[in-house]
Design a protein around this motif. Structure first.
Motif, PDB file in Angstrom:
ATOM      1  N   ASP A  88       0.822  -1.216   0.000  1.00 11.37           N
ATOM      2  CA  ASP A  88       0.000   0.000   0.000  1.00 11.37           C
ATOM      3  C   ASP A  88       0.852   1.261   0.000  1.00 11.37           C
ATOM      4  N   ILE A  89       2.038   1.163   0.620  1.00 12.39           N
ATOM      5  CA  ILE A  89       2.954   2.294   0.675  1.00 12.39           C
ATOM      6  C   ILE A  89       4.375   1.749   0.656  1.00 12.39           C
ATOM      7  N   ILE A  90       5.234   2.406  -0.115  1.00 11.72           N
ATOM      8  CA  ILE A  90       6.619   1.962  -0.274  1.00 11.72           C
ATOM      9  C   ILE A  90       7.545   3.137   0.026  1.00 11.72           C
ATOM     10  N   PHE A  91       8.479   2.927   0.943  1.00  6.20           N
ATOM     11  CA  PHE A  91       9.479   3.930   1.290  1.00  6.20           C
ATOM     12  C   PHE A  91      10.776   3.590   0.557  1.00  6.20           C
ATOM     13  N   ARG A 263       2.983   8.638   8.564  1.00  2.00           N
ATOM     14  CA  ARG A 263       2.625   8.446   7.165  1.00  2.00           C
ATOM     15  C   ARG A 263       1.861   7.143   6.945  1.00  2.00           C
ATOM     16  N   VAL A 264       2.236   6.090   7.657  1.00  2.01           N
ATOM     17  CA  VAL A 264       1.480   4.842   7.534  1.00  2.01           C
ATOM     18  C   VAL A 264       0.088   5.011   8.128  1.00  2.01           C
ATOM     19  N   GLN A 265      -0.017   5.726   9.231  1.00  4.89           N
ATOM     20  CA  GLN A 265      -1.332   5.985   9.828  1.00  4.89           C
ATOM     21  C   GLN A 265      -2.220   6.744   8.843  1.00  4.89           C
ATOM     22  N   GLY A 270      -6.848   6.880   5.307  1.00  2.32           N
ATOM     23  CA  GLY A 270      -7.297   7.423   4.025  1.00  2.32           C
ATOM     24  C   GLY A 270      -7.053   8.905   3.883  1.00  2.32           C
ATOM     25  N   THR A 271      -6.107   9.452   4.658  1.00  2.61           N
ATOM     26  CA  THR A 271      -5.839  10.895   4.633  1.00  2.61           C
ATOM     27  C   THR A 271      -4.478  11.226   4.020  1.00  2.61           C
ATOM     28  N   TRP A 272      -3.776  10.216   3.512  1.00  3.19           N
ATOM     29  CA  TRP A 272      -2.438  10.455   2.957  1.00  3.19           C
ATOM     30  C   TRP A 272      -2.517  11.413   1.781  1.00  3.19           C
ATOM     31  N   GLU A 273      -1.626  12.386   1.770  1.00  2.00           N
ATOM     32  CA  GLU A 273      -1.502  13.321   0.653  1.00  2.00           C
ATOM     33  C   GLU A 273      -0.033  13.512   0.329  1.00  2.00           C
ATOM     34  N   SER A 274       0.253  13.821  -0.921  1.00  2.00           N
ATOM     35  CA  SER A 274       1.628  14.089  -1.323  1.00  2.00           C
ATOM     36  C   SER A 274       2.111  15.371  -0.663  1.00  2.00           C
ATOM     37  N   MET A 275       3.315  15.302  -0.079  1.00  2.00           N
ATOM     38  CA  MET A 275       3.853  16.465   0.618  1.00  2.00           C
ATOM     39  C   MET A 275       5.364  16.360   0.669  1.00  2.00           C
ATOM     40  N   ASP A 276       6.000  17.446   1.068  1.00  7.42           N
ATOM     41  CA  ASP A 276       7.445  17.450   1.276  1.00  7.42           C
ATOM     42  C   ASP A 276       7.718  17.771   2.739  1.00  7.42           C
ATOM     43  N   THR A 277       8.576  16.987   3.371  1.00  7.63           N
ATOM     44  CA  THR A 277       8.926  17.179   4.772  1.00  7.63           C
ATOM     45  C   THR A 277      10.434  17.346   4.887  1.00  7.63           C
ATOM     46  N   TRP A 278      10.840  18.378   5.617  1.00  7.88           N
ATOM     47  CA  TRP A 278      12.267  18.641   5.838  1.00  7.88           C
ATOM     48  C   TRP A 278      12.429  19.142   7.258  1.00  7.88           C
ATOM     49  N   ASP A 279      12.707  18.221   8.169  1.00 10.21           N
ATOM     50  CA  ASP A 279      12.784  18.542   9.590  1.00 10.21           C
ATOM     51  C   ASP A 279      14.210  18.381  10.109  1.00 10.21           C
ATOM     52  N   GLY A 280      14.462  18.978  11.264  1.00  7.23           N
ATOM     53  CA  GLY A 280      15.807  18.957  11.806  1.00  7.23           C
ATOM     54  C   GLY A 280      15.865  18.624  13.279  1.00  7.23           C
ATOM     55  N   ILE A 281      16.735  19.336  13.991  1.00  4.22           N
ATOM     56  CA  ILE A 281      16.964  19.050  15.404  1.00  4.22           C
ATOM     57  C   ILE A 281      15.721  19.369  16.235  1.00  4.22           C
ATOM     58  N   GLY A 282      15.072  20.491  15.939  1.00  5.04           N
ATOM     59  CA  GLY A 282      13.911  20.898  16.725  1.00  5.04           C
ATOM     60  C   GLY A 282      12.826  19.845  16.793  1.00  5.04           C
ATOM     61  N   PRO A 283      12.325  19.349  15.660  1.00  8.88           N
ATOM     62  CA  PRO A 283      11.292  18.298  15.676  1.00  8.88           C
ATOM     63  C   PRO A 283      11.819  16.918  16.054  1.00  8.88           C
ATOM     64  N   GLY A 284      13.140  16.755  16.144  1.00  8.08           N
ATOM     65  CA  GLY A 284      13.707  15.475  16.569  1.00  8.08           C
ATOM     66  C   GLY A 284      14.104  14.535  15.465  1.00  8.08           C
TER      67      GLY A 284
END
Length: 358
Positions: A88-91, A263-265, A270-284
């Motif tokens: 259903d989803i591939i990383f 993302r699996v949740q 049924g709420t998955w949408e295409s997006m870009d994520t770029w996180d760092g030290i703050g979000p962990g």
């Protein structure tokens, strides 16, 4: 057969059918790794987060993966097979999987794809990465303080923006605390090849480097530094703590678990949408491994203070004044680099020598 028996049998049949349906409704999650899951670095970090995600969902999901998949046609075949098997989803967890991910996603519009460190998206393809350059700033500060030869070696994988950002960030923060510092970069043209990484580390050490940084995946540079003695290193992607307290004095740790769970949740909901994520030290998403006692207390304190400033958003590692390598102005005093420039970074900052390969 009486009415009660018929009802009981019907109920049992419905129950079994419901159980089978529940099993069939498991969300199937696939991972593709460019190296072995025991590399001690990048791939091990992804797999560790994937297994933590698996533990979180339990029997709600099915987990499949393939390790040591070369970038290119091989990866496209593996992704295709995962999609055909009902994923259903591939990383897809390496930069070089970008075009293969896009190609396979076109053929399977109902399958969701998540590509790590890339920039090409589609309706069913998301991208995600971590701001590794934040961790490089902290490593640079420690390296600049601790080098006795003023020579720092850097083992780089491929000349892509992610790697160039890291070199620039480490250099800027080493230079800030030690104006005499020099960087030497060796391009390995591989994410993981212990022999090449060991050779690169040895070559840098023979050139006088007493600090080695790496953007490759194995622990071979740590072993080479340990053999040489009086050389410090930093863990990459995973903690590599088996080499602490020396030569490995700290590390950048990638923590993908919360992202994978989220993302699996979303697929399940049924709420998955295409997006870009770029996180760092703050979000962990970027962690800093233990700074060992091999680092002087005042240097450790300064490194942790820098970490806190980055995490809080009070400081950005690319804050002007910064010039490009050729001396032209890039960022004015107090100006902060925009994400677009960072995402496509293809230049060295002033003070770095050598050319970035094409």
């Amino acid at each position: 057969m009486d009415r009660r028996t018929l009802l009981t049998g019907a109920a049992l049949a419905l129950g079994l059918a419901g159980t089978a349906m529940a099993q069939d409704d498991k969300t199937k999650v696939g991972f593709v790794y460019v190296g072995p899951i025991t590399d001690g670095g990048w791939n091990q970090a992804h797999h560790h987060s994937a297994t933590e995600m698996q533990e979180h969902f339990g029997d709600k999901m099915e987990f499949v993966y393939q390790e040591s998949v070369p970038e290119g046609a091989d990866s496209e075949r593996v992704m295709t097979q995962m999609a055909l098997s009902g994923a259903d989803i591939i990383f897809t967890t390496s930069f070089g999987y970008m075009d293969p991910t896009i190609n396979v996603a076109k053929k399977f519009p109902d399958v969701k794809f998540e590509h790590a460190t890339g920039y090409k998206r589609a309706d069913n393809v998301s991208t995600y990465s971590a701001r590794f350059y934040e961790g490089r700033a902290i490593q640079g500060l420690i390296a600049g303080h601790m080098t006795k030869t003023n020579k720092i070696g850097y083992i780089a994988s491929f000349p892509i923006p992610e790697v160039i950002r890291g070199i620039n960030s480490a250099y800027l923060h080493a230079k800030e605390v030690n104006p005499d510092v020099e960087f030497s970069v060796i391009w390995a043209y591989t994410w993981m090849d212990p022999a090449k990484e060991a050779d690169a580390a040895t070559a840098l050490i023979e050139q006088g480097a007493d600090v080695i940084l790496q953007h490759t995946d194995s622990t071979a540079p740590q072993a080479a530094a340990q053999k040489a003695g009086n050389v410090i290193t930093f863990g990459q992607a995973s903690d590599m703590a088996e080499y602490a307290p020396m030569p490995r004095v700290s590390s950048i740790i990638d923590d993908w678990t919360p992202y994978y769970i989220d993302r699996v949740q979303a697929v399940m909901d049924g709420t998955w949408e295409s997006m870009d994520t770029w996180d760092g030290i703050g979000p962990g998403m970027v962690g800093i491994g233990e700074i060992t006692d091999a680092v002087p207390a005042e240097v450790k304190e300064a490194a942790l203070a820098l970490k806190d400033r980055i995490a809080s958003g009070d400081y950005h590692p690319f804050t002007g004044p910064i010039n490009k390598q050729d001396g032209t102005a890039w960022l004015a005093e107090g100006e902060v680099a925009d994400d677009g420039t960072l995402a496509g970074m293809d230049f060295y900052v002033e003070g770095l020598t050598g050319e970035i390969p094409n």
